[in-house]
Write a protein that holds these residues in place. Structure first.
Motif, mmCIF file in Angstrom:
data_model
loop_
_atom_site.group_PDB
_atom_site.id
_atom_site.type_symbol
_atom_site.label_atom_id
_atom_site.label_comp_id
_atom_site.label_asym_id
_atom_site.label_seq_id
_atom_site.Cartn_x
_atom_site.Cartn_y
_atom_site.Cartn_z
ATOM 1 N N GLY A 273 -11.802 25.211 20.067
ATOM 2 C CA GLY A 273 -11.832 25.884 21.507
ATOM 3 C C GLY A 273 -10.722 26.740 21.946
ATOM 4 N N ARG B 144 -14.984 29.425 21.568
ATOM 5 C CA ARG B 144 -13.863 29.006 20.178
ATOM 6 C C ARG B 144 -13.619 29.922 19.003
ATOM 7 N NH1 ARG B 144 -15.315 23.116 19.196
ATOM 8 N NH2 ARG B 144 -16.383 22.457 20.071
ATOM 9 N N GLU C 218 -10.503 21.988 24.149
ATOM 10 C CA GLU C 218 -11.361 21.073 23.717
ATOM 11 C C GLU C 218 -11.611 19.814 24.739
ATOM 12 O OE1 GLU C 218 -11.542 20.937 19.683
ATOM 13 O OE2 GLU C 218 -11.520 22.766 19.433
#
Length: 912
Positions: A171, A166, A154
């Motif tokens: 993420g 994701r 992320e």
């Protein structure tokens, strides 16, 4: 404007200089440390000595070393974006000279924050990017802390050209410049990270928390001295060092959140302690750790689609999944360093990260394929008679562990340098629990669906409510799986740099190599029992709680009691029947040995820097997988290969001015196939009414890419950047996953596509609007946009198609952030977005190509420095409650739709 500047040698440094001079009386080396008024290093500073016609760049600790063959008075000038230029006179002698330079803010600056600010963090990153020979993107530690990004994936989504994949809204994998996730590599302090997953070389970056980081460096055009297996780019995670400060340093953070879905809370905390000691503070020690725990709920519906004999697209199954998930991250890292003199150092570093995903999943299933489709049905609405309904609970615990360790050093040898290291990386993925208990209803209702609104389709089941008749369910089966994957790599590397005079032109010649030895073992056990003796003593009703199970607006009934389910699992697991074929054929072993050797030369012609070189990598691969004959006999299939590849490289950096930098590079890269794809493995998996058969392909070839990179960067004073970078990658033997659907069975096999390309343009703009009057001067912007074009040409046509999009490639991705910083307060509103991308190709049926829908997310952060040592902050994540969506062929044919809600996190950061 007054600039505080420390003279050439403070007492401690002067003592060090004198000592070093006695030890090496004939050496003439100029070195030093550049830092701000608080003692924090200024990495990427340009250090120029006009009299010597030489310059260099400070490292992460703000240190520099350069030859000083002349004697007498010279001027050392430091140029650093965001701060005024500083200079100091130095008298060179026939010994080592050490300077300590403080570069404070300008007198006109009204920023009085003593901790790291948004502008400070931007300056640290941009100075390093400006001075780099090749194309890189830098994210500093404090910049990561200004975004609500709990893991490395992320944190990287803010970098131009990077999109993330994701899992449950968080993420996990990265795509650099539209390339597949396997096209990038990850290192921690230079040690290659081995992938925890048995199915991919890509690194699960949600395993590594973002608060262990000192610096993230994304290299987008490689040099010959770097490993070639990074077609898209390489990410180096630099952890903190005791030499980031002059002495004792403590930093800590802690906070908690409110989560929209479920009203739950996350907790997060970190602590880092470091110190330097010894007569000249030449020894350093650092210990750091972090802990986080999330408690999340989400809504998820999955629809499996197929094409029947009449050519109609129909549902095979619908799964309503109600998750209760706890995710925990633990990390520890440490470093011991010895720097007896500038340019000479020894170190030992280690890191450990653990990610645990503990989830209970209540699932309601409609098995459309068990029934018969009525006449008059269409691709978006249909009626089925004689369907089946099932209810299941699954308790799954997945645990990833990543260890890295490295020992090494660097030493000056005359005007040259030698670097050396030995590293070890180990990743483990285990499933302490993967237990399932399934009940099936005796009712066989006629049901229908309507996908007029694909995000909120209607199912007649929630009108007729047959699924709520708990007394009609009976035990169907239990299922148990245990997975263990161990991936470990040893590495040795060495690099020598020596100046050579070629016809009056000084050239820095570098040569060296790296040896990597990796072993992977994946072992899986599968059990399933449908015998009456395996049934629990009570019916489904006895397992139910009084807690509602809901998914979006669908009433799924009541949740199964997790404690009672676990008690049943623990009592029956040992007696469960074993599914011999799948339990064995999921396993594999692989080993890979890579020897890389390189040579390169770097020459500077005025403002032009030219690097030319070549790398050679030899690869030895061996793999094996069990086989099961029709009579049940277990055997083993082996495969092996050996190949060598050359990787030429030309990199040019043109400094038109100190602020206007052009770069150009010709390079070559490689991506070796995933281990699981190379071994002679065949796995048959059945999930509900869908069967998936996955095969390995021992004949797979590595993907090669010839790369062209070109860019122009303009660095705005005091702190800012406008840049344009273009790239083109000519792909040979691109590896893609080919799916063929026959009835309700999906056949999956990796193949090579002989030709393909990936091209694109990145545009980046960062600036604080200091030219605006008064309070408005605190506003600024971060923005980047990446456009890519890609395709692969298959070896043969499937369903009339030979040219396909590149899986994992979004046509466009962009980030936009508006920030405000004035005095002790700063805030940032940021939005990130990537467009749709192909996930998997169906060879027989284009309507069943699987896509991820592009997703945008709005986040916000704000902080206030209460006192010099403490800052309070608040973070808001996913304010748009953006869904995660996968679909087959067209957006109306949704495969997966899930939402996670927003979260608001608040806490405090302390620095001493």
């Amino acid at each position: 404007m007054t600039i505080a500047l420390v003279g050439a040698m403070p007492p401690a440094l002067a003592q060090d200089s004198a000592t070093t001079g006695r030890a090496q009386a004939n050496a003439s080396i100029l070195s030093g440390r550049v830092h701000d008024e608080n003692g924090s290093p200024l990495p990427g500073a340009r250090v120029v000595v006009p009299e010597l016609n030489s310059e260099t760049t400070t490292d992460l600790q703000g240190e520099f070393v350069m030859p000083a063959p002349a004697q007498g008075e010279v001027t050392v000038r430091v140029e650093y974006l965001g701060r005024p230029d500083a200079s100091t006179p130095v008298t060179l002698a026939d010994r080592r000279i050490v300077v300590d330079i403080t570069v404070p803010r300008g007198a006109s600056s009204d920023i009085v924050v003593t901790g790291a600010s948004i502008v400070d963090n931007t300056a640290r990153a941009l100075n390093q990017q400006r001075q780099a020979d090749n194309t890189v993107s830098i994210v500093s530690a404090d910049a990561i802390g200004r975004f609500p990004d709990p893991n490395i994936a992320e944190a990287l989504q803010r970098v131009s050209g990077i999109g993330i994949e994701r899992d449950q809204g968080e993420g996990r994998y990265i795509n650099i410049r539209g390339a597949p996730m396997e096209f990038s590599t990850v290192t921690i302090d230079g040690a290659t990270v081995a992938a925890p997953s048995p199915t991919t070389r890509a690194i699960d970056l949600d395993t590594i928390p973002s608060d262990i980081v000192a610096n993230l460096e994304v290299t987008k055009s490689l040099l010959p001295s770097q490993d070639a297996d990074a077609i898209a780019g390489s990410v180096n995670i630099a952890t903190r060092s005791a030499f980031d400060s002059k002495g004792f340093r403590l930093s800590a953070s802690a906070g908690a959140s409110y989560n929209d879905y479920g009203g739950t809370s996350d907790r997060r905390g970190s602590l880092s302690i470091s110190n330097r000691f010894g007569a000249d503070r030449q020894f350093g020690i650092l210990l750091a750790g972090s802990y986080s725990k999330t408690d999340r709920q989400l809504d998820n519906v999955e629809n499996g689609w197929a094409v029947n004999a009449a050519g109609q697209v129909r549902l095979v199954e619908t799964l309503f999944k109600d998750y209760d998930t706890k995710r925990e991250r633990v990390s520890l890292n440490g470093a011991l360093e010895w720097r007896p003199s500038p340019g000479n150092r020894l170190y030992a570093r280690g890191s450990f990260s653990q990610f645990t995903d503990d989830e209970y999943r209540n699932r309601l299933s409609i098995l459309w394929s068990e029934g018969a489709m009525a006449a008059g049905s269409t691709d978006s609405r249909a009626t089925f008679s004689n369907t089946r309904i099932e209810k299941q609970i699954r308790h799954r615990v997945q645990r990833n562990k990543i260890y890295t360790g490295a020992v090494g050093g660097e030493n000056l040898i005359g005007e040259g340098k030698v670097e050396y290291s030995a590293s070890y990386s180990e990743s483990k993925q285990t499933y302490p629990r993967r237990d399932e208990l399934l009940f099936r209803s005796s009712l066989r209702p006629t049901l229908s669906y309507d996908f007029a609104n694909p995000d909120n389709p209607t199912y007649s089941l929630f009108t007729t409510n047959e699924h709520l008749q708990a007394d009609r369910y009976a035990f169907r089966e239990n299922a148990y799986r245990a997975n263990d994957t161990l991936n470990k790599e040893w590495g040795l590397s060495a690099k020598v740099e020596l100046p050579v005079d070629l016809g009056g032109q000084q050239v820095m010649v570098s040569f060296g190599g790296r040896y990597r030895d990796r072993d992977v073992v994946s072992d899986e056990e599968r059990f399933r029992d449908r015998r009456a003796s395996a049934a629990p003593s009570g019916s489904l009703t006895s397992f139910l709680t009084d807690e509602r199970s809901a998914n979006f607006n669908y009433n799924l009934g009541y949740k199964i009691d997790p404690g009672k389910a676990d008690a049943y699992f623990d009592a029956t697991k040992g007696a469960s029947e074993r599914r011999i074929p799948q339990s064995i054929t999921a396993d594999y072993r692989a080993s890979e040995k890579i020897l890389g050797l390189f040579g390169m030369a770097k020459a500077e012609f005025g403002r032009t820097t030219v690097i030319a070189g070549v790398r050679y990598e030899a690869t030895d691969f061996e793999g094996s997988a069990p086989t099961v004959a029709l009579n049940g006999t277990v055997g083993k299939a082996n495969v092996g290969s050996h190949y060598g590849k050359w990787f030429p490289n030309l990199t040019v950096r043109q400094a038109f001015t100190p602020e206007l930098i052009g770069r150009f590079a010709l390079s070559r890269g490689i991506n070796r196939p995933n281990f699981v794809d190379l071994v002679p493995r065949q796995l048959d998996e059945t999930d509900s009414s869908l069967t998936r058969i996955t095969e390995g392909n021992p004949n797979l070839r590595p993907t090669l890419s010839n790369n062209v990179d070109a860019g122009l960067e303009y660095y705005i004073r005091p702190v800012g950047l406008i840049s344009v970078n273009a790239f083109y990658k000519d792909l040979t033997d691109y590896r893609y996953t080919l799916s063929r659907t026959v009835g309700s069975t999906i056949y999956v096999r990796p193949e090579n596509a002989p030709d393909g390309h990936l091209a694109g343009i990145e545009v980046n703009w960062q600036q604080q609007f200091t030219f605006l009057p008064g309070l408005l001067s605190g506003f600024g912007v971060f923005a980047n946009y990446t456009w890519t074009d890609a395709e692969i040409k298959l070896s043969q046509a499937f369903a009339g198609r030979r040219v396909m999009p590149l899986p994992g490639q979004s046509k466009s991705s962009w980030n936009a952030a508006l920030f405000y910083e004035k005095g002790p307060f700063n805030a940032r509103l940021s939005y990130t977005k990537r467009s749709d991308y192909l996930n998997a190709v169906d060879a027989n049926e284009p309507r069943l190509d699987l896509y991820w829908e592009g997703r945008g997310q709005l986040d916000a952060t704000a902080s206030y420095q209460v006192v010099k040592q403490a800052t309070i902050f608040v973070e808001a994540k996913n304010l748009t409650n953006s869904p995660g969506v996968r679909y087959y062929g067209v957006r109306e044919r949704v495969y997966e739709y899930e939402k996670f809600g927003y979260s608001i996190f608040g806490g405090i950061r302390i620095k001493l």
